[in-house]
Design an enzyme around this catalytic site. Sequence first.
Site, PDB file in Angstrom:
ATOM      1  N   GLU A   1       0.886  -1.172   0.000  1.00 60.14           N
ATOM      2  CA  GLU A   1       0.000   0.000   0.000  1.00 60.14           C
ATOM      3  C   GLU A   1       0.913   1.207   0.000  1.00 60.14           C
ATOM      4  OE1 GLU A   1      -1.504   3.199   0.913  1.00 60.14           O
ATOM      5  OE2 GLU A   1      -2.022   2.429   2.900  1.00 60.14           O
TER       6      GLU A   1
ATOM      7  N   CYS B   1      -2.162   8.937   3.111  1.00 60.31           N
ATOM      8  CA  CYS B   1      -2.005   8.552   1.704  1.00 60.31           C
ATOM      9  C   CYS B   1      -3.280   8.799   0.911  1.00 60.31           C
ATOM     10  CB  CYS B   1      -1.574   7.090   1.610  1.00 60.31           C
ATOM     11  SG  CYS B   1      -2.682   5.942   2.450  1.00 60.31           S
TER      12      CYS B   1
END
Length: 474
Positions: A244, A278
């Site tokens: 990720e 993010c």
Amino acid sequence: MDFHGNYRMLIAGEMVDADRSLDVNNPASGRPFAAAPDCSAEQLDAAVDAAARAFRTWRHVPLKKRQAMLLRAADVLADNVDALARLFTQEQGRPIEGARSEIMTGVAWLRAYAQIDVPVQTIDKGDGQWIEVSHVPLGVVCAISPWNFPVNLSIWKIAPALAAGNTMVLKPSPFTPLCMLKIGELLRDIFPAGVLNIISGGDELGPLMTAHPGFAKISFTGSTATGKRVMESAAQDLKRLTLELGGNDAAIVMPDVDLDDVAPKIFMGAFFNTAQICIATKRLYIHDAIYDALKDRLSKLARMIKVGDGAEQGTVLGPIQNKRQFERVMALIDDARAQGLSLIEGAPVPENGGYFVPVTLVDNPPEDSRVVQEEAFGPILPLLRFSHVDEVVARANDSEYGLAGAVWSADVAQAVAIAKRLETGTVWINQNLKMRPDTPFAGHKQSGFGIENGLEGMLEYMAPQAIYVPKPQA
């Protein structure tokens, strides 16, 4: 439990010191306030060996019993949330309420994975045999979690991996190791020795882990650049991977929105956790018809929001978590100024040696400017004009990243139609930063691959196994 000092690693069910230590800074002051163990290569070997030994029996523990331990772990974290939140704010910088929310989100993830069943499929085509398709655990998992959400993103890995029957060696970021070390101590007696090992160390420990032959899988959350190095290391013995990685997430604001309603939501979708997320909005595309009006509202919010020490009452946004990231964000702001871009700066920030950056809006910069093209991971947000849907979709998609995005419109059907054209794994309609433990989360393009959350996320820690069984002859 003492939540101050004496931070030790969890290896093979024991709390372990190291010969060396790492300073941990409070980002609100820029000064060290604690030290964490710096794990040696020999201790890493011991942790992997303990996890491998534990896997031999843990994999055969029934799913419901493994899940019962996750529930006990959730209860223990909930019982200690206030002390953990205070420690979290010291090492990460986020205000106390946000710290507490993260820990309770981790509790929710543990409880959710205590409810997920892994299906077993039986195939019978009438050809003289039947086939049982199930999923089996992979083995020992290497988990590396980041500093922006050090507790929650660790639990995103722990909960599905252990529920699936794997064992784990987890390394939190060297910038934020303390909460996870204390969580290791809290959970020491819940899981059998070696099932969960938590170690801490500097930048050299991560490569030792990703190259270690004792791991069957790596689950990594961090930057795209580091993710590429992790992938290269894992290729040597074909370790399974979940990555990720970064994002440069675009939000699109259509002209029919209620500006007073959406402006605060858009603002926090960009700046919560001081924009160190993010999936935060990092490029804000605003329709020409409302550009100036929304810019004015966001500018007002930037001037009102208190940026400061997360331990102080009234603080909404804390510091950048570490000096390295602080310098990177300041370099982007300096570059924007050098390019003659128009910057709108928010409320003043403390000047005490802490890593504070004022909320900064950039007024309609060129699409090819660094502040648009790079993921800032700090409180700097480019506001970008657009006129037509086709144009803005193309601009939003013109990125190497594809993690998340948002569409804001009073016409939900129109917003959904736009969302389906965005090349990202997650899109929100009239909201931001919403995540659920039962919903898959995955990046497109260079935002990574593999899946987290939901049954799909749990299956990332398992491998399918098909058993062909002939039927007895009559």
